[in-house]
Design an enzyme around this catalytic site. Structure first.
Site, PDB file in Angstrom:
ATOM      1  N   GLY A  19      63.493   8.640  41.465  1.00  0.00           N
ATOM      2  CA  GLY A  19      63.550  10.055  41.084  1.00  0.00           C
ATOM      3  C   GLY A  19      62.179  10.705  41.064  1.00  0.00           C
ATOM      4  O   GLY A  19      61.875  11.505  40.181  1.00  0.00           O
ATOM      5  N   ALA A  20      61.350  10.382  42.038  1.00  0.00           N
ATOM      6  CA  ALA A  20      59.946  10.836  42.018  1.00  0.00           C
ATOM      7  C   ALA A  20      59.673  12.053  42.886  1.00  0.00           C
ATOM      8  O   ALA A  20      58.517  12.410  43.098  1.00  0.00           O
ATOM      9  CB  ALA A  20      59.026   9.695  42.448  1.00  0.00           C
ATOM     10  N   SER A  21      60.707  12.715  43.364  1.00  0.00           N
ATOM     11  CA  SER A  21      60.465  13.852  44.252  1.00  0.00           C
ATOM     12  C   SER A  21      60.037  15.104  43.499  1.00  0.00           C
ATOM     13  O   SER A  21      59.438  16.005  44.063  1.00  0.00           O
ATOM     14  CB  SER A  21      61.720  14.157  45.084  1.00  0.00           C
ATOM     15  OG  SER A  21      62.814  14.477  44.245  1.00  0.00           O
ATOM     16  N   ILE A  24      59.322  14.839  36.061  1.00  0.00           N
ATOM     17  CA  ILE A  24      58.532  13.818  35.380  1.00  0.00           C
ATOM     18  C   ILE A  24      58.172  12.666  36.309  1.00  0.00           C
ATOM     19  O   ILE A  24      57.056  12.149  36.263  1.00  0.00           O
ATOM     20  CB  ILE A  24      59.300  13.306  34.143  1.00  0.00           C
ATOM     21  CG1 ILE A  24      59.333  14.400  33.073  1.00  0.00           C
ATOM     22  CG2 ILE A  24      58.661  12.043  33.580  1.00  0.00           C
ATOM     23  CD1 ILE A  24      60.170  14.067  31.859  1.00  0.00           C
ATOM     24  N   TYR A 170      77.307   9.839  27.662  1.00  0.00           N
ATOM     25  CA  TYR A 170      75.898   9.937  28.056  1.00  0.00           C
ATOM     26  C   TYR A 170      75.028   9.009  27.215  1.00  0.00           C
ATOM     27  O   TYR A 170      74.134   8.337  27.730  1.00  0.00           O
ATOM     28  CB  TYR A 170      75.404  11.377  27.921  1.00  0.00           C
ATOM     29  CG  TYR A 170      73.912  11.520  28.121  1.00  0.00           C
ATOM     30  CD1 TYR A 170      73.334  11.241  29.356  1.00  0.00           C
ATOM     31  CD2 TYR A 170      73.080  11.915  27.067  1.00  0.00           C
ATOM     32  CE1 TYR A 170      71.957  11.359  29.544  1.00  0.00           C
ATOM     33  CE2 TYR A 170      71.712  12.033  27.252  1.00  0.00           C
ATOM     34  CZ  TYR A 170      71.162  11.750  28.489  1.00  0.00           C
ATOM     35  OH  TYR A 170      69.804  11.857  28.667  1.00  0.00           O
TER      36      TYR A 170
END
Length: 448
Positions: A19-21, A24, A170
């Site tokens: 999830g680095a696109s 955070i 969640y």
């Protein structure tokens, strides 16, 4: 703004960040890049989002512009083959992996009745299974590193029933990531791999949440999380493992005394929205009189991770953000007859077939206190309807609050997120429908 100086300790190290696109995940990548680190940008965003900036390729360009080396990889953490392929490419280009950051996550802030199994599976497959899978597949490479870390962006394991009651699906999925820390930190000690968790104390602003809410004034910048992550990843993994850290605690321990620069709006440095899963002492004291069952109301920063959300329409966001001047004036000119009737009189004038078509929701307002009563707003049936009493058609969302707070909210004096956090606003029903009130208020502003 980063307050932690780069030391060069991550120079030449290879980080695999899910999830680095953007958000955070990218902030952590950019911080490491300043050391000259190698970063595998493992995320799904290969094509530009119509409203959210950033892809794996643009993130890679930013990493290299700061002195790091990047490898953009299209990765859905639910797909074992995609994760393994990215790992293999990392080995080919960088000869190994030293650090794994499990950042990718999915969220649906819904109760049991309103959590369909597709969303349940999505959260568990990305959050818990995805974290376990990436950790499992990276393990052989981490064993070969002399500075091996796994860092999960997940909360402390707080067994307060409240955090389960508000969104049990969640919470279970997010706690699954934390349980990976609990178990793997012990299991991997023999390999000298440090396994830790990091969670924000407050809401964190991202481009996605700014797009959704239009307001990040009571949030902190992603830099506070990336700075804390950097401090943690620079530590000796043989001595630093099994920790469930909070971003501001990490930085204070590192000598950062003034956290004001991290605030999006310095004026709100003492009025920041607290994150979920944390039984903060100040919040405990504040809410003891609100409920004996719930320790703290909150506005979760999970909403700040909207760029990782596969179904953003289920986020409980700050609705009623843009308040028409007419409502402010109505509050000022309220007569002895009460403020609530005047407010609903103004709403009645703004109802149009177009608004009904766009909203498609029925709201019931249970007003308590001095002007106790039930009001409704039907933006779903016919030409719409608004007035006193229960709606003729079943309500999609029921909002309950004191009349003074209700008037303050419509007058712009009280933000719904703050009201919810303080226990002044209760919402029952479809959160997705409740969210549409924000769009309704924008329409009202345009007509004001």
């Amino acid at each position: 703004m980063s307050l932690v100086a780069n030391t060069g300790k991550l120079a030449g190290r290879t980080l695999f960040i899910t999830g680095a696109s953007r958000g955070i995940g990218k902030a952590i990548a950019l911080k490491a890049a300043k050391d000259g680190a190698n970063v595998v940008v493992a995320a799904k965003t290969a094509e530009p989002h119509p409203k959210l900036p950033g892809t794996i390729y643009t993130a890679a360009e930013e990493i290299e512009a700061l002195g790091g080396k990047a490898l953009p990889c299209i990765v859905d953490v639910r797909d074992e083959k995609q994760v393994q392929k990215a790992i293999d490419e990392a080995v080919k280009k960088f000869n190994g992996i030293d650090i794994l950051v499990n950042n990718a996550s999915a969220i649906s802030l819904t109760g049991t009745a309103h959590t369909d199994m597709k969303r349940y599976d999505l959260m568990h497959n990305i959050n818990t299974r995805g974290t376990f899978l990436a950790s499992k597949l990276c393990l052989p490479l981490l064993q070969n590193s002399d500075h091996a870390h796994i860092l999960n962006l997940s909360p402390p394991l707080n067994m307060n029933p409240y955090w389960f009651s508000v969104h049990v699906a969640y919470t279970m999925a997010k706690y699954g990531m934390s349980m990976c820390v609990l178990g793997m930190s012990e299991e991997f000690k023999q390999y000298n791999i440090g396994v830790n968790a990091l969670w924000p104390k407050t809401a964190i602003a991202t481009a996605a949440i700014e797009m959704l809410t239009g307001d990040t004034s009571t949030s902190r910048k992603p830099d506070i999380v990336s700075d804390a992550a950097y401090v943690m990843l620079c530590k000796d993994p043989t001595k630093y493992t099994g920790k469930f850290e909070i971003d501001e605690d990490v930085l204070k321990a590192a000598g950062i005394k003034d956290l004001t620069p991290y605030a999006c709006d310095p004026k709100n440095v003492d009025n920041l929205l607290l994150d979920g899963f944390l039984d903060d002492p100040a919040a405990l004291a504040q809410h003891k009189t609100v409920s004996s069952a719930s320790v703290r109301r909150y506005h979760t920063s999970a909403a700040r991770y909207a760029e990782k959300v596969c179904n953003a329409n289920n986020l409980l966001i700050d609705f009623f953000l843009e308040v028409p001047e007419e409502f402010k004036e109505a509050e000022k000119k309220a007569e002895s007859g009460g403020q609530i009737p005047q407010l609903f009189a103004l709403i009645t004038k703004t109802i149009t077939p177009e608004l009904v078509k766009k909203t498609q929701a029925v709201f019931q307002f249970n007003v308590k206190g001095k002007e106790e009563g039930v009001w409704h707003l039907d933006l779903k049936n016919g030409d719409g309807a608004c007035g006193q009493g229960e709606p003729k058609n079943p309500a999609d969302a029921v909002l309950t609050m004191d009349s003074n707070n209700f008037a303050d909210m419509f007058a712009g004096k009280l933000k719904p997120a703050t009201a919810f956090m303080m226990g002044k606003l209760k919402i029952k029903g479809d959160m997705q429908k409740a969210m549409k009130l924000e769009k309704m208020m924008k329409s009202l502003k345009a007509k004001a």
